[in-house]
Design a protein around this motif. Structure first.
Motif, mmCIF file in Angstrom:
data_model
loop_
_atom_site.group_PDB
_atom_site.id
_atom_site.type_symbol
_atom_site.label_atom_id
_atom_site.label_comp_id
_atom_site.label_asym_id
_atom_site.label_seq_id
_atom_site.Cartn_x
_atom_site.Cartn_y
_atom_site.Cartn_z
ATOM 1 N N GLY A 1 -5.985 -0.798 5.543
ATOM 2 C CA GLY A 1 -6.410 0.594 5.460
ATOM 3 C C GLY A 1 -7.863 0.839 5.830
ATOM 4 N N ARG B 1 -1.136 13.349 -4.287
ATOM 5 C CA ARG B 1 -1.279 12.186 -3.412
ATOM 6 C C ARG B 1 -0.369 12.307 -2.196
ATOM 7 N N GLN B 2 0.871 12.716 -2.427
ATOM 8 C CA GLN B 2 1.834 12.847 -1.329
ATOM 9 C C GLN B 2 1.420 13.951 -0.354
ATOM 10 N N LEU C 1 -7.155 4.376 5.992
ATOM 11 C CA LEU C 1 -7.457 5.097 4.754
ATOM 12 C C LEU C 1 -8.952 5.367 4.556
ATOM 13 N N LEU D 1 0.744 7.965 7.226
ATOM 14 C CA LEU D 1 0.014 6.782 6.802
ATOM 15 C C LEU D 1 0.710 5.510 7.270
ATOM 16 N N ARG E 1 1.156 4.216 -2.934
ATOM 17 C CA ARG E 1 1.014 5.641 -2.649
ATOM 18 C C ARG E 1 2.260 6.439 -3.044
ATOM 19 N N ALA E 2 3.387 5.757 -3.193
ATOM 20 C CA ALA E 2 4.643 6.444 -3.525
ATOM 21 C C ALA E 2 4.962 6.430 -5.015
ATOM 22 N N ASP F 1 -5.324 5.844 -7.221
ATOM 23 C CA ASP F 1 -5.783 7.209 -7.492
ATOM 24 C C ASP F 1 -7.192 7.221 -8.059
ATOM 25 N N ALA G 1 -5.765 2.617 -2.019
ATOM 26 C CA ALA G 1 -4.455 3.200 -2.300
ATOM 27 C C ALA G 1 -4.329 3.709 -3.729
ATOM 28 N N LEU H 1 0.825 -1.206 0.000
ATOM 29 C CA LEU H 1 0.000 0.000 0.000
ATOM 30 C C LEU H 1 0.860 1.257 0.000
ATOM 31 N N LEU H 2 1.929 1.252 0.761
ATOM 32 C CA LEU H 2 2.827 2.410 0.781
ATOM 33 C C LEU H 2 3.549 2.562 -0.551
ATOM 34 N N ASP I 1 -1.424 12.605 1.770
ATOM 35 C CA ASP I 1 -0.963 11.625 2.751
ATOM 36 C C ASP I 1 -0.192 12.288 3.889
#
Length: 260
Positions: free
Chosen positions: A140, A207-208, A144, A219, A90-91, A116, A114, A86-87, A211
């Protein structure tokens, strides 16, 4: 994983087990995301067959309940591996689309949260199953989901273990677009086409920034709290009873995994 015109298509490929999550599958997905990070202009995540993913493989968890140490080690690898994925999602420096081709249960909802953007087939549904199984929410559901639908609505959903239809998920703002089964592939193609002219760095930066509002620990801290709670809950005798009931009183060996 396959690449077409710069799009990395990652497919959960355990159709005989509802594309359920295991540490091995999550390791393979993590590696595929790492490979896609530097080359893909977009990532599409979907499942093989009629199910997106049924969450953690309950039979596999139950098989590792032969000792407290084995159960904790396996559960830690499972939820920790999901958190890592998931991380990574998101990255990513490119947009991520969850192409939800069927039902989503348990922690696999995190793969949708996670992303977009999300496209769901109208025949699909979402259900937590935690209250039935005795597991703590992971993927999440607390880290989330409340940011999408609110804390009270999240708590009620988890408490009642409601099955939410695709239409309801769209109304909740959990899913971005629905498509009939016959139109699903074309709808995904159209969604990718709309993204093609956009600056991917804006999507990633937005997104960043979002978060970063997750508070102390971010997160990653929220997801780790889920992992720790899962390890406590899964060790309870009551949870073992609930797993046995869910599995019909027996634990079947996990099938051989295949990853695409």
């Amino acid at each position: 994983m396959s690449h077409t015109d710069g799009v990395a298509r990652l497919t959960l490929n355990r159709p005989g087990r509802g594309n359920s999550l295991t540490p091995g599958l999550l390791d393979a997905l993590s590696q595929a995301l790492q490979d896609a990070a530097g080359t893909a202009r977009a990532v599409v995540l979907s499942g093989t067959g009629s199910c997106f993913s049924s969450g953690g493989d309950v039979a596999a968890i139950r098989e590792h309940n032969t000792s407290a140490e084995d159960l904790q080690t396996y559960s830690d690898a499972l939820v920790g591996g999901l958190n890592r994925v998931l991380l990574q999602l998101r990255a990513l420096p490119c947009p991520v689309i969850a192409a939800v081709n069927g039902p989503v249960t348990g922690g696999s909802l995190g793969l949708v949260l996670a992303a977009d953007l999300s496209l769901m087939v109208r025949t699909a549904f979402i259900q937590p199953y935690y209250a039935q199984m005795g597991f703590a929410p992971d993927g999440g559901w607390t880290a989330l989901l409340p940011d999408r639908i609110g804390r009270a609505r999240t708590a009620r959903w988890l408490a009642l273990d409601q099955r939410v239809s695709a239409d309801e998920a769209l109304e909740m703002g959990l899913i971005d677009q629905l498509a009939e089964p016959a139109d699903f592939d074309q709808a995904l193609t159209d969604m990718l086409a709309r993204l093609e002219a956009h600056d991917a760095s804006v999507i990633a930066t937005s997104r960043q920034l979002l978060d970063a509002q997750a508070g102390p620990g971010g997160l990653a801290g929220r997801l780790d709290a889920e992992r720790q709670a899962f390890l406590i809950q899964v060790a309870r005798p009551q949870t073992r009873v609930r797993m046995d009931r869910f599995l019909g009183g027996s634990s079947k060996p996990a099938e051989v995994e295949a990853h695409a």
